[in-house]
Design an enzyme around this catalytic site. Structure first.
Site, PDB file in Angstrom:
ATOM      1  CB  CYS B  36      -1.106   0.033   1.021  1.00  0.00           C
ATOM      2  SG  CYS B  36      -0.121   0.534   2.645  1.00  0.00           S
ATOM      3  CG  ASP B  38       0.389   3.256   4.807  1.00  0.00           C
ATOM      4  OD1 ASP B  38       0.297   4.109   3.614  1.00  0.00           O
ATOM      5  OD2 ASP B  38      -0.384   3.036   5.335  1.00  0.00           O
ATOM      6  CB  CYS B  63      -3.593   5.445   4.915  1.00  0.00           C
ATOM      7  SG  CYS B  63      -3.530   3.686   5.822  1.00  0.00           S
ATOM      8  CB  CYS B 107      -1.956   0.515   6.640  1.00  0.00           C
ATOM      9  SG  CYS B 107      -3.382   0.274   5.456  1.00  0.00           S
TER      10      CYS B 107
END
Lengths: 386, 218
Positions: B36, B38, B63, B107
């Protein structure tokens, strides 16, 4: 505080005048479109449907008989691509060409066709999102059935050189479909000058209702239906006609003016210029000039897009991001990766899309809020520190 | 207004605790997830006598759930010994936050791992780890328990998405009971590779999508 909606590429707010135009076809003239030998309400309904078709056709400089109503731009693109393949099955070949940055209805239709044994060439785009025409020309082979290249991009707003693409396709005798969902009524297109064979257009991006879109099919283009039913829409798209939808679509078309597009473009330019000038470490995604008037897409480096959009929502502002965290598939935007951006560029990308209902005051509030949020998130980021 | 995030998560996202960097930390880590994008950095100060974590800070390029988990996990770790802090699980962090949406688990796992890796870094720097463990099938399976199935928020081992694991001469082969056109196929693949390839004696990771019944995909 009024909610600020700047996700108009996803869908737009319905214009009240569109709703008013549609109402009679829910409550008074609610019949299906019958033949002229049936009952009068059905005949009136048919007249309304054909009138709507004519209004939409005129905007493309097409003839009414070349417009087929569908339920969504997704269906239009599916009908275009799969319909041509069905019509030409085993006659020409099994090869098709598209770009790497198409919207999901096009790209996922091609992916599904690849599983069925078709061959698809994905033509790359340059760093501003423009399709490489030499690559496109080279990719078209003897067995190529169809080329599908969007008119403009849903995320970064880059407009393709559709005239040249159409010329290449005509010259090579290949059918050309273009997804014009984000350009119809925003960027002029005249099918008598531009030799596009199929064009996907939709009401939901121009303050029309959802659930109605259309496919322009140039006279003589081989297309076969992909759904079976009761022979409506020249038996290319059977189903109960969405007459209120079609009437609303036509009304929405009637309401868009070139002044409105200029107004939107001005607001958009303020967004882009001020972000690039006032917020350090920002990048514009997409072409600066060759760009639809309603789109600004900015990467704010060292911060993540979902965090920005969530903070903006606390401020009553709706926007979208190309970050993987935001996407349904947890994948970074294929468009940002397609223009040669890395995951990091997608990670902090934010798309602002405008409409007739946005104001200068809203634009200023969005710039202020975004700048403040970005600087706050940068403070907690491990990246970008000196 | 109903968000997939509850008020506790939103509060930790709005006003995260223990944000920033510690100069001259006793242990630090940077964990990233290509699935993702991150990234999280964790810094710790440890009392050399009692082995108590006296200060902990984090930075996030991530996020909302990543930021919120960083905030809660640093709160939980502060004042604990490194042995106690190592045992803080993602589940405990998630419970302290009142539950995270399944799709966001990967995440948030990152922040939990960031803390563990910072402790590991402290241990390595202070000579508390002596020998390197060779990678076996079991070591890989243990690591894969940190790869989440985004559909359920549960790990891929538990949800039986891993159909086979083998290690041969530095190459790890992981077979997955999904087809490559599954919406999360690429995200899962990236996550698997990222977690396995950093093992010291692994130089190649092969991820094979072989479908539910192992008969391949059409």
């Amino acid at each position: 505080m009024k909610y600020i909606y700047m996700d108009n590429a996803a869908t737009t707010r319905l214009d009240e005048r569109v709703l008013e135009a549609m109402k009679p076809y829910f409550f008074d003239t609610y019949a299906v479109a019958t033949s002229e030998f049936a009952y009068s309400m059905g005949i009136e309904a048919r007249e309304a449907l054909e009138k709507a078709r004519e209004i939409i056709a005129k905007k493309l400089n097409a003839s009414s008989s070349e417009i087929i109503f569908t339920s969504d731009f997704t269906e239009s693109s599916n009908l275009a691509i799969q319909g041509v393949i069905r019509a030409l099955q085993n006659k020409k070949g099994k090869h098709m060409v598209t770009s790497t940055i198409e919207d999901f209805p096009v790209i996922n239709t091609f992916k599904a066709l690849e599983k069925q044994g078709y061959e698809v060439t994905y033509v790359p785009v340059d760093s501003s999102g423009v399709v490489n025409l030499d690559e496109l020309r080279k990719s078209i082979k003897e067995e190529t059935v169809l080329v599908s290249i969007q008119h403009a991009n849903q995320e970064i707003g880059t407009i393709q050189n559709i005239d040249e693409i159409a010329e290449i396709c005509e010259e090579k005798n290949v059918i050309f479909h273009s997804d014009a969902t984000h350009t119809f009524m925003r960027v002029p297109i005249d099918v008598s000058r531009t030799h596009v064979d199929l064009l996907t257009i939709s009401a939901h991006t121009i303050h029309g209702p959802r659930g109605i879109a259309a496919l322009y099919i140039r006279e003589g283009t081989p297309v076969k239906k992909i759904m079976y039913g009761g022979y409506q829409e020249k038996d290319l798209r059977p189903g109960v006609e969405n007459i209120p939808g079609a009437v609303g679509f036509a009304k929405a078309v009637d309401l868009v003016t070139s002044e409105e597009n200029e107004y939107i473009r001005n607001l958009r330019d303020i967004l882009i210029e001020r972000f690039l000038k006032e917020v350090p470490e920002t990048v514009l995604n997409g072409h600066r000039i060759q760009r639809i008037p309603q789109n600004a897409n900015i990467t704010f480096r060292f911060v993540e897009g979902e965090s920005i959009t969530l903070h903006l929502d606390f401020h009553g502002i709706a926007v979208s991001t190309g970050s993987a965290c935001f996407s349904k598939s947890l994948e970074a935007s294929h468009v940002i990766l397609g223009i040669g951006g890395d995951h990091e560029r997608a990670h902090g990308s934010v798309r602002f899309t405008l409409s007739r209902f946005n104001t200068l005051e809203e634009v200023e509030r969005v710039i202020e809020a975004t700048s403040e949020i970005v600087s706050r998130l940068r403070k907690i980021s491990p990246l970008g520190k000196k | 207004m109903k968000f997939p995030y509850n008020e506790v998560i939103l509060e930790h996202f709005r006003n995260p605790k223990n944000v920033g960097k510690i100069d001259n930390p006793d242990g630090k880590s940077v964990e990233g997830s290509p699935a993702c994008g991150d990234m999280v950095a964790v810094y710790i100060k440890v009392d050399s006598g009692t082995k108590v974590i006296t200060d902990v800070k984090f930075e996030s390029y991530g996020c909302a759930s990543n930021i919120a988990t960083g905030s809660i996990i640093t709160e939980m770790a502060k004042g604990k010994t490194i042995e106690e802090a190592k045992k803080i699980s993602w589940k405990q962090a998630s419970e302290a936050l009142g539950g995270l949406p399944p799709v966001k688990v990967h995440c948030s796992v990152l922040a939990v791992e960031g803390l563990r890796e910072a402790i590991r870094d402290y241990e390595e720097r202070h000579g508390l780890i002596t020998k390197k463990e060779p990678t076996t099938r079991d070591v890989i399976i243990k690591r894969l328990r940190h790869v989440m199935n985004p559909l359920t928020g549960l790990d891929v081992v538990r949800t039986k998405l891993i159909s086979d694991v083998s290690v041969n001469d530095g190459t790890a082969t992981i077979k997955i009971a999904l087809c490559d056109d599954h919406p999360y196929a690429n995200a899962i693949k990236d996550d698997v590779i990222e977690r396995i390839e950093r093992l010291w004696d692994i130089n190649k990771v092969e991820v094979i999508f072989e479908g539910e019944d192992g008969n391949g995909c059409r």
